[in-house]
Design a protein around this motif. Sequence first.
Motif: not given
Length: 455
Positions: A194-195, A198, A200, A336-340, A345, A349, A397
């Motif tokens: 997930i980190e 992915w 978000a 959109y967010h690439t830092n997941t 989160l 987010l 996601l």
Amino acid sequence: MFSDRKASFKTPPSAVKETHASQEVRRNRALEEQKRRRAERIDSSRQLDIFADLSLGLSDDEAGENDDPNAQPNIVRHGITPFAPMLPHTATHPVPAPSTSESAQPPAPESSMTQEKKRSKNKRKGKGRAPQHQQDVSMAQDSGAPPRVAGKSKVKHPKPSKWADKCMYAELLEMREGGFDAPGDLRDGIPDDIETGWVAVTPVPAGKRCLAVTHQTSGIAGVVPNTTLRSRVLGKPLIKPFPSTLPPQTVLDCILDDNWRDNGILHVLDVVTWKGQDLGDCETPFRFWWRDTRLSELPSYPPPPNAFAPSASSPAEPHPPRYQFPHPTAFVPIPYHTNTTLPNLLSTLIPLTRAPRIIPVTIPAPADHGEGAMDLDAPLVQLQHTSASVAPDGLLLYVAQAVYEPGTSPLSSWVPLRAYQTREALAQEGASADESPLAVFERYVSSPSAAGRAS
């Protein structure tokens, strides 16, 4: 009885779910299948098999190793005929040669040809044609099938639209009680990567999923209707074609805002085709970057000034008419967010998903018909700037390495803000509301097992 269609219109159909495999297994399988199809397309476009047996002869280094001082260069003096067998075979149909009897036959006289033309013309006009029921009986006797009963016509099924089920629709993220150390089928459902693997998309607004399709039209951009909104399932038009500044041959995955008549907003989720260029085979971060870059370059035009809806007002309390957008005018990309990472989160987010999004909107001001002289220096359309509050609906996601594919896909997971009511929940009188899936997701992300997964 489960009749509230709006309560579950976003729930993916159960027919596409494999009960014997977990979502993680199906996700990995779908990603590997995408990679395999992509590699096959690249190899087929290169056509490497055609050039596999070709040779250019000796290289300069190999020719220099020859000690013969009188050696001359080897000149190829034949054409390309020897290379013909290397080309892929194509099915050819030779033209049969005319037989001797046919060639010896004299041409038909002109009178017979004229009679043949008259006979075909009479057939087209319907002369000498047998009644329909007699034709059905004769055809049935020839084929051995029972004759068609008079009065029963063949049922014609409507041709499905080419835009039906073309959106990449996310599956609900499967979450269950379980930890990181539990077996694969009993884990909590949070992806292991997930980190790192992915992207978000949040906050996803409440609205109707659709495709925005532009066509090639002759006229001024932003004036001639060139855009159509197609529904997700059947591909039918949602509203009449309207003008927009999108380039022709563009397909966008969008969400039509619930209050689009008040704010004129069409939320852009993803880009499938831009100006005839297919972007579905690109990975998720690039598609979102392309979406934001190209939408920011579009020119802006003021909305139509003649769409004011009459408001119920009394002569004692006059109110200005309320503006209603005849069609969407603002194409707003969903962030959109690439830092997941897990801290991002929890701190950014998930709270962002719960809060409404404020979007600036420009609407025409109502015309002032008061007394006084007309101001010739004033613009034709008076604009006023306001803001629209867009209600959130959940968190999306996407697998970062995945490409865009139509239909329901495990490569995209949906975490709604509110729980969907099922048939069982509605059948129980006084049943308590289920826990929000976003709250369950937050609890699993903040659990110690998630920290162990990250480490």
